[in-house]
Design a protein around this motif. Structure first.
Motif: not given
Length: 646
Positions: A157-184
């Motif tokens: 549901a987050t449209g490809g955002q790289l999500l981060i757990r921050d304490g008790g919630s999950i937040s959407g980062g401003l960085t995109t996790l692109y499909q079919e690409v190796w990310h470090c």
């Protein structure tokens, strides 16, 4: 003191000073090697070989055979976590999590201590929609979401955002996790403050960038506490998806900004295939006879069997028998967008078949819509290859001969979503282009930007038996060579050639038959005349087939009725495609057959007779019998050739 003594003392002093200088240089060099890297020297893009001093390998899966990961190299995992080939390079191994609620974990050799700092590094790659996370845990045997302390991932549901757990919630980062690409990914952990930072490189980011949520670049542990971080942990959620992970390292001594290993791909500079050339998907050698499912990485239904080659009994092949059977296996190296690639396989049918083989962009395709490229046969066009182009099946002019092995090449352009098909075997002794409905280039069934990832074979409602063998892929070339197996060639099957219709009106005069002249000569006049639309001759039976509806997977054929003619008139009545017109003779007249011409099969396109006058029939004392046409089969109809009274 003598001269010799003075010289010896001077020489010793010089040597001592030289040794001391060399030792000092050595100490300085050693100090510089052990010094912490500066901010400039530790920038993203540094080679891994120059910065491995702090990294400790958790796993890069090298040397592990493909299959379930659980119990190997210290891993604990659920059943759908497997070791697979790197889908990009085709070489090396990676960890793949697919399906819902799957997980894996492995302890660090050295934990990041409480009050200490450290870095977790890994590469991750997602396929389409993903519900999965990876990170670190302070639990020795994590399995639940609450066992995470630091975690990053993605959700549908987050449209490809790289999500981060921050304490008790999950937040959407401003960085995109692109499909079919190796990310470090780097997780810089401060276990004293129970906080961490996230950095990423790859996709749209050609350097190491901080992942922000708003203006915030620091995030809290999920639970906190005073435990050391001791375990790498990855997990999928209820929405499943597919996550690849590789090159997992930890530096338990501090923050490490270097690339530990592997390649962080950029969207505008995707890693090309490591090498071109054919890579084997399967030739079934050594695979035991029987069900194919779960052997050699295949997913298959019960009607898909490993059998002996039906041609000569040597070697093994796979057969799909019956309706709605399917089989699939991942390519060892996917055909990425924007690269070209070629899928090769041998294919054979027994009798009428409703089945296809080709490529899919899914890991485990199951339904017709999962094809992107496909070639095979259908009963509606028996004896010919059929090709799918976007939303329609197209009938080709190339013969798909029964009980004959064909070599098939599917050359794919994954940038334009187009492909071409070639075949060799049967009557084709050279690699021959398959053309269908005037086209030689066909569109992918669905299109898009995904990689082509698997071989897919399937039968439809009409079933039949379809065989496959020697399946290969070249993920970086349009490859016209033949990697394996034989494509025997033979002369095409002979077909009966019907006697053509006469092209002009002619008078037939018997040479030795006496003629009885009646007192009254009745005239036989046909009651109706129609224009003939020629119909091509069927290759096997006289059943005429309808044009298939494009949206149907299986296209049925319906035989057209053939009316039985009555007393044969002196000229052949013209026909339409759906009925046979007959002429009714004068009831008071009968005809004597004094010479006959034989017409076989259906009417040929260039054989429409033209009669310009009405002949006169010479009656006799007995009527002509009607021909029979049981079961709508091809028949021979004998028409009398009458004498003309001129």
């Amino acid at each position: 003191m003598g001269l010799n003594s003075i010289l010896k003392r001077s020489k010793g002093a010089i040597l001592w000073k030289l040794s001391a200088a060399l030792f000092a240089i050595f100490l300085i060099s050693a100090g510089s090697l052990n010094a912490e890297p500066s901010a400039d020297s530790s920038s993203a893009g540094q080679s891994a070989s120059a910065n491995l001093a702090g990294w400790e390998l958790v796993d890069n899966f090298s040397g592990l055979s493909h299959g379930a990961l659980n119990g190997r190299n210290g891993w604990t995992s659920t059943s759908k976590v497997k070791v697979e080939a790197d889908p990009v390079s085709g070489s090396g191994q990676v960890m793949a999590l697919s399906g819902s609620d799957e997980y894996s974990f492995k302890p660090f050799a050295n934990a990041i201590p409480d009050e200490g700092q450290g870095t977790i590094f890994f590469r991750m790659r997602q396929i389409e929609s993903l519900d999965a996370f990876a990170g670190g845990s302070d639990v020795s045997n994590p399995s639940n979401w609450s066992d995470f302390e630091v975690q990053v991932g993605a959700q549908p549901a987050t449209g490809g955002q790289l999500l981060i757990r921050d304490g008790g919630s999950i937040s959407g980062g401003l960085t995109t996790l692109y499909q079919e690409v190796w990310h470090c990914i780097w997780l810089e952990v401060d276990n004293g403050s129970n906080s961490y930072k996230v950095y990423a490189r790859g996709g749209g980011y050609d350097t190491r960038v901080p992942v922000l949520v708003g203006d915030n670049d620091s995030f809290d542990f999920r639970n906190g506490g005073s435990q050391s971080l001791k375990t790498f942990f990855s997990r999928t959620g209820s929405n499943g998806g597919e996550l690849y992970i590789d090159d997992i390292y930890v530096d338990s001594s501090g923050f490490n900004t270097t690339v530990a290993a592997g390649h962080c791909e950029q969207n505008d500079n995707l890693q090309p295939p490591s090498e071109g050339g054919w890579k084997l998907i399967d030739n079934f050698n050594g695979v035991s006879l029987g069900s194919l499912n779960a052997k050699n990485g295949w997913s298959a239904t019960s009607g898909v069997q490993v059998v002996s080659d039906p041609n000569d009994g040597s070697g093994r092949v796979v057969s799909l028998t019956g309706k709605d059977q399917q089989s699939s296996k991942l390519f060892p190296q996917e055909i990425r967008n924007p690269y070209d690639g070629t899928l090769f396989f041998r294919m054979r049918r027994t009798g009428s078949v409703d089945g296809f083989g080709g490529g899919s962009d899914l890991k485990v395709p199951t339904v017709w819509e999962n094809f992107e490229t496909q070639v095979g046969g259908q009963p509606s066009d028996a004896g010919k290859f059929r090709v799918r182009s976007e939303n329609a099946y197209l009938g080709s002019s190339q013969v798909f001969q029964d009980e004959t092995w064909y070599c098939v090449w599917i050359e794919m352009d994954n940038q334009t979503n187009e492909y071409r098909v070639f075949a060799r075997g049967g009557q084709y002794d050279a690699r021959t282009t398959i053309s269908a409905d005037g086209k030689t280039t066909f569109d992918f069934r669905n299109g898009g930007s995904s990689a082509l990832r698997s071989f897919f074979g399937r039968t439809g409602q009409a079933g039949g038996t379809l065989y496959f063998d020697d399946i290969y892929v070249d993920a970086d070339n349009k490859n016209s060579s033949k990697p394996g197996g034989d494509c025997p060639t033979a002369a095409p099957p002979q077909e009966d050639t019907p006697t053509p219709e006469p092209t002009s009106t002619a008078t037939s005069i018997p040479t030795n038959t006496p003629t009885n002249t009646p007192t009254n000569t009745p005239v036989n006049t046909p009651t109706a005349t129609s224009t003939l639309t020629p119909t091509p001759e069927p290759t096997e039976t006289s059943t005429l087939t309808q044009t298939p509806t494009p949206t149907q997977e299986v296209i049925e054929s319906t035989p057209l009725p053939i009316n039985t003619p009555t007393v044969a008139p002196t000229q052949i009545p013209e026909e339409t495609p759906t009925a046979v017109s007959t002429a009714t003779p004068n009831p008071t007249s009968t005809a004597t057959a004094t010479a006959t011409a034989t017409i076989e099969g259906t009417v040929q396109p260039d054989a429409t007779p033209v009669f310009t006058q009405t002949p006169t029939v010479i009656p006799t004392s007995s009527p002509t019998e009607e021909p029979e046409n049981p079961q709508n089969l091809l028949v021979k109809i004998y028409f009398p050739i009458a004498l003309l009274n001129e």
